[in-house]
Design a protein around this motif. Structure first.
Motif, PDB file in Angstrom:
ATOM      1  N   GLN A  71       0.696  -1.286  -0.299  1.00  0.00           N
ATOM      2  CA  GLN A  71       0.437  -0.241   0.225  1.00  0.00           C
ATOM      3  C   GLN A  71       1.340   1.093  -0.218  1.00  0.00           C
ATOM      4  N   ILE A  72       1.990   1.245   0.390  1.00  0.00           N
ATOM      5  CA  ILE A  72       3.162   2.038   0.929  1.00  0.00           C
ATOM      6  C   ILE A  72       3.371   2.689  -0.087  1.00  0.00           C
ATOM      7  N   THR A  73       4.116   1.370  -1.492  1.00  0.00           N
ATOM      8  CA  THR A  73       4.441   1.444  -2.142  1.00  0.00           C
ATOM      9  C   THR A  73       3.637   1.914  -3.221  1.00  0.00           C
ATOM     10  N   GLU A  74       2.404   1.539  -3.779  1.00  0.00           N
ATOM     11  CA  GLU A  74       1.453   1.994  -4.561  1.00  0.00           C
ATOM     12  C   GLU A  74       0.983   3.682  -4.473  1.00  0.00           C
ATOM     13  N   SER A  75       1.179   3.641  -2.970  1.00  0.00           N
ATOM     14  CA  SER A  75       1.360   5.690  -2.716  1.00  0.00           C
ATOM     15  C   SER A  75       2.060   5.989  -3.327  1.00  0.00           C
ATOM     16  N   PHE A  76       3.223   6.144  -3.432  1.00  0.00           N
ATOM     17  CA  PHE A  76       4.318   6.594  -3.949  1.00  0.00           C
ATOM     18  C   PHE A  76       3.930   6.309  -5.173  1.00  0.00           C
ATOM     19  N   ILE A  77       4.032   5.003  -5.379  1.00  0.00           N
ATOM     20  CA  ILE A  77       4.120   5.680  -7.145  1.00  0.00           C
ATOM     21  C   ILE A  77       3.106   6.420  -7.572  1.00  0.00           C
ATOM     22  N   GLU A  78       1.698   6.257  -7.157  1.00  0.00           N
ATOM     23  CA  GLU A  78       0.641   7.526  -7.885  1.00  0.00           C
ATOM     24  C   GLU A  78       1.426   8.646  -7.706  1.00  0.00           C
ATOM     25  N   ASN A  79       1.573   8.579  -6.056  1.00  0.00           N
ATOM     26  CA  ASN A  79       2.139  10.030  -5.600  1.00  0.00           C
ATOM     27  C   ASN A  79       3.195  10.896  -7.101  1.00  0.00           C
ATOM     28  N   ASN A  80       4.310  10.137  -7.539  1.00  0.00           N
ATOM     29  CA  ASN A  80       5.570  10.540  -7.638  1.00  0.00           C
ATOM     30  C   ASN A  80       5.450   9.824  -9.457  1.00  0.00           C
ATOM     31  N   TRP A 123      12.240   4.452  -8.664  1.00  0.00           N
ATOM     32  CA  TRP A 123      11.950   3.966  -7.012  1.00  0.00           C
ATOM     33  C   TRP A 123      12.084   2.506  -6.233  1.00  0.00           C
ATOM     34  N   THR A 124      12.998   1.911  -7.343  1.00  0.00           N
ATOM     35  CA  THR A 124      13.101   0.621  -6.836  1.00  0.00           C
ATOM     36  C   THR A 124      14.756   1.096  -6.630  1.00  0.00           C
ATOM     37  N   LYS A 125      15.694   2.176  -6.227  1.00  0.00           N
ATOM     38  CA  LYS A 125      16.722   2.415  -5.318  1.00  0.00           C
ATOM     39  C   LYS A 125      16.269   3.327  -4.321  1.00  0.00           C
ATOM     40  N   ILE A 126      15.468   3.734  -4.312  1.00  0.00           N
ATOM     41  CA  ILE A 126      15.087   4.805  -3.413  1.00  0.00           C
ATOM     42  C   ILE A 126      14.920   4.176  -2.654  1.00  0.00           C
ATOM     43  N   ASN A 127      15.967   4.844  -0.901  1.00  0.00           N
ATOM     44  CA  ASN A 127      15.184   3.720   0.383  1.00  0.00           C
ATOM     45  C   ASN A 127      13.838   3.814   1.017  1.00  0.00           C
ATOM     46  N   ALA A 128      13.640   2.756   1.372  1.00  0.00           N
ATOM     47  CA  ALA A 128      12.497   3.165   2.400  1.00  0.00           C
ATOM     48  C   ALA A 128      11.679   4.507   3.401  1.00  0.00           C
ATOM     49  N   LYS A 129      12.365   5.196   3.816  1.00  0.00           N
ATOM     50  CA  LYS A 129      12.163   5.890   4.413  1.00  0.00           C
ATOM     51  C   LYS A 129      11.695   7.373   3.914  1.00  0.00           C
ATOM     52  N   GLU A 130      12.452   7.429   2.417  1.00  0.00           N
ATOM     53  CA  GLU A 130      11.928   8.710   1.423  1.00  0.00           C
ATOM     54  C   GLU A 130      10.897   7.791   0.399  1.00  0.00           C
ATOM     55  N   VAL A 162       8.280   5.951   1.927  1.00  0.00           N
ATOM     56  CA  VAL A 162       6.940   6.746   3.228  1.00  0.00           C
ATOM     57  C   VAL A 162       7.277   8.105   3.615  1.00  0.00           C
ATOM     58  N   LYS A 163       7.882   9.116   2.963  1.00  0.00           N
ATOM     59  CA  LYS A 163       8.065  10.050   2.993  1.00  0.00           C
ATOM     60  C   LYS A 163       7.158  11.487   1.914  1.00  0.00           C
ATOM     61  N   ASN A 164       7.192  10.510   1.240  1.00  0.00           N
ATOM     62  CA  ASN A 164       6.551  11.019  -0.280  1.00  0.00           C
ATOM     63  C   ASN A 164       5.479  10.141  -0.873  1.00  0.00           C
ATOM     64  N   SER A 165       5.162   9.862   0.179  1.00  0.00           N
ATOM     65  CA  SER A 165       3.146   8.601   0.292  1.00  0.00           C
ATOM     66  C   SER A 165       3.018   9.622   1.002  1.00  0.00           C
ATOM     67  N   GLU A 166       0.949   8.862   1.275  1.00  0.00           N
ATOM     68  CA  GLU A 166       0.335   9.527   1.976  1.00  0.00           C
ATOM     69  C   GLU A 166       0.081   9.090   3.309  1.00  0.00           C
ATOM     70  N   TYR A 167       1.405   8.012   3.791  1.00  0.00           N
ATOM     71  CA  TYR A 167       1.491   7.256   5.234  1.00  0.00           C
ATOM     72  C   TYR A 167       2.555   7.886   5.412  1.00  0.00           C
ATOM     73  N   ARG A 168       3.360   9.208   4.741  1.00  0.00           N
ATOM     74  CA  ARG A 168       4.218   9.736   6.432  1.00  0.00           C
ATOM     75  C   ARG A 168       3.789  10.242   7.585  1.00  0.00           C
ATOM     76  N   ASP A 169       2.987  10.823   8.003  1.00  0.00           N
ATOM     77  CA  ASP A 169       2.385  10.992   9.204  1.00  0.00           C
ATOM     78  C   ASP A 169       2.273   9.709   9.789  1.00  0.00           C
ATOM     79  N   LYS A 170       1.581   8.991   9.119  1.00  0.00           N
ATOM     80  CA  LYS A 170       1.832   7.707  10.445  1.00  0.00           C
ATOM     81  C   LYS A 170       2.607   6.609  10.860  1.00  0.00           C
ATOM     82  N   ILE A 171       4.302   7.138  10.038  1.00  0.00           N
ATOM     83  CA  ILE A 171       5.132   6.410  10.399  1.00  0.00           C
ATOM     84  C   ILE A 171       6.381   6.672  10.579  1.00  0.00           C
ATOM     85  N   LEU A 172       6.302   7.602   9.751  1.00  0.00           N
ATOM     86  CA  LEU A 172       8.306   8.869  10.243  1.00  0.00           C
ATOM     87  C   LEU A 172       7.409   9.472  11.867  1.00  0.00           C
ATOM     88  N   GLN A 173       8.762   9.298  12.552  1.00  0.00           N
ATOM     89  CA  GLN A 173       8.187  10.373  13.797  1.00  0.00           C
ATOM     90  C   GLN A 173       9.016  11.753  13.900  1.00  0.00           C
TER      91      GLN A 173
END
Length: 342
Positions: A305-314, A322-329, A331-342
């Motif tokens: 769900q997070i990856t699909e959100s990132f793809i849709e937003n970018n 997006w294969t090379k981008i790290n996990a936090k990036e 999440v940061k550029n998906s709709e789940y940013r505020d739900k996971i990153l502190q």
């Protein structure tokens, strides 16, 4: 009553000759049937003996792939156990199947973990393995087709080795819930498949695409792709998003969205343990921890769900991006940013 000139029974004498002739004809028919049956058995045996496992190699876009099956090793193991059922199953399996695999793959016990398990259903394992051996050309073709499709979109340039085993007939979770195929990817671009003869073309191809993405992800990102609970979760999500590009109709259960209330619990747990390197915590997301309200496959479901959100937003990011981008990036550029990153 018909009599001979000497008064003997003509009918009885004729019947005697008729019966004797019938017996002879029956005997000839029986011999002929046995001969035909023997010939048929010989043909079947010759066909079975001609079914030898092969190591299948192919190239695509300068990438080299090798499919290595272990059907014959498994059949040797089942033959030994059928002849000597009192032998130690694990010991024989290790000697006949596992050690040759470790030698060919250069994987150790520590690296492997415990993907292999033995079974007391030796006859069923033998039947399943023979079916897979009989269909090895078709299985190899499905794998090749899925890899070529995948490699057209994403490549690493590394040699990829694929090892094929029959699934343990006791493993009903893989056979039923995972639709007859399970797989593991290791560093060094090595993939191990456990396959049931019931696996469909679509399900096998989707898992091939998923595991192929892991090899590319590991090639570019190395340990970074699996350092933490969040890294591993996004790694699985990326692989599912990649497989979904080719086989969206497969719809495996591990990509189904979590119910809203369950998703909230999973996200809370992921937020609190995102940077953890504890495999026990990660297994809570993979296997499930019902005391915490976390169902199995949560890592796949939420990672997808997070990856699909990132793809849709970018939408301007390529698959390689997006294969090379790290996990936090991700999440940061998906709709789940505020739900996971502190």
């Amino acid at each position: 009553m018909n009599l001979n000139a000497d008064g003997t029974n003509l009918w009885g004498e004729s019947m005697g000759r008729f019966i004797n002739l019938s017996v002879i004809l029956l005997f000839i028919t029986f011999i002929s049937a046995c001969s035909n049956h023997t010939e048929q058995n010989k043909e079947v045996e010759e066909k079975e003996s001609a079914l030898n496992q092969t190591t299948y190699r192919f190239l695509h876009n300068k990438q080299e792939f090798e499919i290595i099956s272990f059907y014959e090793e498994v059949l040797t193991y089942t033959e030994i156990m059928n002849e000597n059922p009192k032998l130690d199953i694990k010991k024989v399996f290790t000697e006949i199947v596992l050690e040759p695999f470790k030698e060919k793959s250069s994987l150790s016990d520590v690296t492997l973990g415990n993907p292999f398990s033995t079974t007391t259903e030796i006859e069923q394992l033998e039947k399943n393995t023979k079916k897979l051996l009989k269909n090895q050309e078709q299985i190899n073709q499905w794998i090749e087709e899925a890899i070529i499709e995948s490699a057209e979109l994403l490549s690493s340039g590394a040699v990829t080795k694929i090892y094929i085993f029959p699934v343990n007939p006791d493993d009903w979770f893989v056979i039923n819930q995972m639709r007859g195929v399970n797989a593991l990817t290791y560093f060094g671009n090595k993939i191990v498949f456990m396959i049931a003869p019931t696996v469909s073309e679509m399900d096998l191809k989707r898992v091939v695409a998923h595991e192929y993405h892991h090899t590319v992800n590991l090639f570019y990102n190395r340990e970074q792709s699996m350092n933490s609970v969040l890294d591993l979760t996004i790694t699985e999500g990326k692989a599912e998003s990649f497989a979904n590009i080719f086989y969206p109709e497969a719809k495996p259960p591990w990509t189904e969205p979590l119910p809203e209330d369950v998703e909230a619990k999973v996200l809370k747990e992921l937020r609190e343990n995102a940077d953890s390197t504890d495999w026990k915590i990660y297994n809570d997301f993979f296997i499930g921890n019902y005391s915490k309200g976390i169902p199995g496959w949560s890592n796949y479901k939420i990672g997808y769900q997070i990856t699909e959100s990132f793809i849709e937003n970018n939408p301007n990011h390529s698959v390689l991006d997006w294969t090379k981008i790290n996990a936090k990036e991700i999440v940061k550029n998906s709709e789940y940013r505020d739900k996971i990153l502190q």
